[in-house]
Design a protein around this motif. Sequence first.
Motif, PDB file in Angstrom:
ATOM      1  N   PRO A  19       0.838  -1.204   0.000  1.00  0.00           N
ATOM      2  CA  PRO A  19       0.000   0.000   0.000  1.00  0.00           C
ATOM      3  C   PRO A  19       0.876   1.259   0.000  1.00  0.00           C
ATOM      4  O   PRO A  19       1.879   1.316   0.709  1.00  0.00           O
ATOM      5  N   GLY A  20       0.510   2.242  -0.811  1.00  0.00           N
ATOM      6  CA  GLY A  20       1.274   3.489  -0.872  1.00  0.00           C
ATOM      7  C   GLY A  20       2.399   3.474  -1.879  1.00  0.00           C
ATOM      8  O   GLY A  20       2.994   4.520  -2.164  1.00  0.00           O
ATOM      9  N   GLU A  21       2.698   2.302  -2.454  1.00  0.00           N
ATOM     10  CA  GLU A  21       3.753   2.223  -3.471  1.00  0.00           C
ATOM     11  C   GLU A  21       3.217   2.734  -4.809  1.00  0.00           C
ATOM     12  O   GLU A  21       2.006   2.808  -5.023  1.00  0.00           O
ATOM     13  N   TRP A  46     -10.182  -2.357  -8.411  1.00  0.00           N
ATOM     14  CA  TRP A  46     -10.357  -3.617  -7.692  1.00  0.00           C
ATOM     15  C   TRP A  46     -11.778  -4.092  -7.900  1.00  0.00           C
ATOM     16  O   TRP A  46     -12.686  -3.287  -8.130  1.00  0.00           O
ATOM     17  N   HIS A  59      -9.613   3.099  -9.077  1.00  0.00           N
ATOM     18  CA  HIS A  59      -8.649   3.931  -8.361  1.00  0.00           C
ATOM     19  C   HIS A  59      -8.032   4.967  -9.303  1.00  0.00           C
ATOM     20  O   HIS A  59      -7.798   6.105  -8.920  1.00  0.00           O
ATOM     21  N   THR A  82       0.679   5.540 -10.866  1.00  0.00           N
ATOM     22  CA  THR A  82      -0.284   5.935  -9.843  1.00  0.00           C
ATOM     23  C   THR A  82       0.162   5.388  -8.493  1.00  0.00           C
ATOM     24  O   THR A  82       0.691   4.276  -8.412  1.00  0.00           O
ATOM     25  N   MET A  83      -0.054   6.191  -7.466  1.00  0.00           N
ATOM     26  CA  MET A  83       0.256   5.729  -6.113  1.00  0.00           C
ATOM     27  C   MET A  83      -0.907   4.880  -5.617  1.00  0.00           C
ATOM     28  O   MET A  83      -2.054   5.350  -5.628  1.00  0.00           O
ATOM     29  N   PRO A  85      -3.485   2.845  -3.184  1.00  0.00           N
ATOM     30  CA  PRO A  85      -4.085   3.243  -1.899  1.00  0.00           C
ATOM     31  C   PRO A  85      -3.718   2.294  -0.760  1.00  0.00           C
ATOM     32  O   PRO A  85      -3.127   1.226  -0.981  1.00  0.00           O
ATOM     33  N   ASN A  86      -4.124   2.655   0.459  1.00  0.00           N
ATOM     34  CA  ASN A  86      -3.859   1.809   1.640  1.00  0.00           C
ATOM     35  C   ASN A  86      -4.804   0.614   1.703  1.00  0.00           C
ATOM     36  O   ASN A  86      -4.548  -0.355   2.402  1.00  0.00           O
ATOM     37  N   SER A  87      -5.949   0.720   1.019  1.00  0.00           N
ATOM     38  CA  SER A  87      -6.955  -0.341   1.080  1.00  0.00           C
ATOM     39  C   SER A  87      -7.900  -0.216  -0.110  1.00  0.00           C
ATOM     40  O   SER A  87      -7.953   0.858  -0.723  1.00  0.00           O
ATOM     41  N   PRO A  88      -8.660  -1.276  -0.442  1.00  0.00           N
ATOM     42  CA  PRO A  88      -8.635  -2.612   0.160  1.00  0.00           C
ATOM     43  C   PRO A  88      -7.463  -3.439  -0.377  1.00  0.00           C
ATOM     44  O   PRO A  88      -7.084  -3.294  -1.533  1.00  0.00           O
ATOM     45  N   LEU A  89      -6.916  -4.287   0.481  1.00  0.00           N
ATOM     46  CA  LEU A  89      -5.810  -5.154   0.089  1.00  0.00           C
ATOM     47  C   LEU A  89      -6.352  -6.362  -0.681  1.00  0.00           C
ATOM     48  O   LEU A  89      -7.523  -6.723  -0.523  1.00  0.00           O
ATOM     49  N   TYR A  91      -7.232 -10.037  -1.442  1.00  0.00           N
ATOM     50  CA  TYR A  91      -7.688 -10.987  -0.426  1.00  0.00           C
ATOM     51  C   TYR A  91      -8.239 -12.244  -1.079  1.00  0.00           C
ATOM     52  O   TYR A  91      -9.048 -12.160  -2.009  1.00  0.00           O
ATOM     53  N   ASN A 124       0.041  -8.242   1.434  1.00  0.00           N
ATOM     54  CA  ASN A 124       0.468  -9.661   1.506  1.00  0.00           C
ATOM     55  C   ASN A 124      -0.400 -10.448   2.490  1.00  0.00           C
ATOM     56  O   ASN A 124       0.111 -11.157   3.346  1.00  0.00           O
ATOM     57  N   VAL A 125      -1.705 -10.286   2.363  1.00  0.00           N
ATOM     58  CA  VAL A 125      -2.629 -11.038   3.231  1.00  0.00           C
ATOM     59  C   VAL A 125      -2.666 -12.480   2.736  1.00  0.00           C
ATOM     60  O   VAL A 125      -2.910 -12.721   1.557  1.00  0.00           O
TER      61      VAL A 125
END
Lengths: 133, 431
Positions: A19-21, A46, A59, A82-83, A85-89, A91, A124-125
């Motif tokens: 997230p954030g990369e 997503w 996104h 594009t950067m 986001p922090n979520s959703p990961l 899954y 990496n869930v």
Amino acid sequence: MTLAELNLSFHDERTEFAPGETLTAEYFAGESCSAEVEALEISVLWFTEGKGDEDFAVHYFQRTETSEAAPVDFRQPRQFSTMLPNSPLSYDGVILRIRWCVRLRAFLTRGKQLVEQRTFRLGNVPVARAVLP
Amino acid sequence: MFRWSLIFGKKRGERRTGSTVAGRAALGLFAAFFFTAGIISLVFILLKFSIPEWRANHNFAETTCQIISTRTAADSAGAKRPEIEVAYTVDDRPQTAWSTYDIAAVYQADGAFTEKILEEFTAGTECDCWYDPRDPQTVVLARGYTWFAWLMLLVPIAFISLGGAGLALAVLTWGKSTERIAATTQNTSNLDFLLPTPAAPAQPFPFVPDPHQLNDSPGTFLSYRLTPGTAVWSTAAIAVVCAMWNLAVIVFGRMCVLSFRNGERDWWLALFLLPLVAGGVFSLILFVRRLLIAANIGPTLVEISAHPLVPGGTYEIYLSQAGRLAVKKFDLKLVCEENATYRQGTNTRKSTRRVFEESLVSRESFKLGPGVPFEARARLFVPYDAMHSFKAGHNRVDWKIVVAGDVERWPGFERTFPIVIRPRKLVEDNS
């Protein structure tokens, strides 16, 4: 015409991101179909899979159109970043999966469309397992 | 292999069939039907009722007329309206016409109303009347506004609004990709369908439930007191259903008893009453049981040292369980569940799977007395690679603290306390 006529690739061939990369990808239309392309849409999104009805969110989205006034050569590789986001990961659950992807959609003459998609993992869930009663 | 595309959606396990284009076209046609029906009925109501009434009150010329005769007119369904033959002068030219009393000229089922109006007019007498300058043969003996001529306009306006919105949506989204539509609707400031959405999301944690809704209550021993997920409203709903159902039982029961007293013996009503009474008794038992459980199994308090939680974090939990009962087994657990809702025909179904469960406190065979609650403290560790809480339109990942107990002479109970686990930030990952 085949899907191979749309070219989409990740920078450094990375398919796992935190997230954030920043995700960087390159895309272009193949030689044989480029003359027919009226517009290209690139999106980072997503979507869910599984038992429930589909949820999805975009996104990043960018549309490039060609016209007589401003012709665009879709054979030329285009890059976008594009950067993430922090979520959703990403899954992999039992009845729910969240998938991230970069989707390239080409709008051709006569209303036809071509779609090329590349999935990637955000976070990496690990894979979830059902808890037995 | 060639396959016909289904024009309707169908959920087969994890796959939904159906054509998006056909779906949008059907929605567009449906909206167009509503819009057209609204336009047609609006024009009809305006031409038949609203505009004539407006003109009668504003444009009709006033004069004096003589009553010649009266009659009652009837339509094919037997509804009636009054008709009065009048003689009057327009620009020095004598006119004779049948007036329908007012401009609405509506046939009414109530014959007494027609008779009452006709009683007002006697042949040979004079009265005021108003005629249409465009068509002098159109004459009324009463003016004023009727509520239905204007209130009825709300129906076609509602049809036009709904149909128009649906039609506009169908037109605006026609030929556009789902990504483009989603990008536009997510970015409400972007209304021209052309600009890209901003790369950085406005929210720090998109699609993670807002934890602040659960942080309202400060704890006595720890930072936050968690709000129970099983709300009081469920007991209140049972109470309302129980009251309404048993009220119906009383009403129909009284009717049944009276029928037997009067010698009519309504056996069909008695037969209909049997399942109604059974349902009433069942709802009453359910409500009383709920009340007794609430009275004997006292309040459950759960407090936590921090909220929202983060994967890899360790937190303190405080639990207090009051009541008057003998407990066989008592558990405090950290639980994660996947929830999915999906449409099957006209029904909306829900599916739940538990994917994580960890016992934090577990006790067996102890007694709870008045004024002496069972108290426990525990450490809660969120796995480093745990999935965060997630909430979208049809799918959710829910984390919660579950308090479950098996007690003697009572059914088991389970109380849930929702919590939010947010994902780790890149900065946290590197620290």
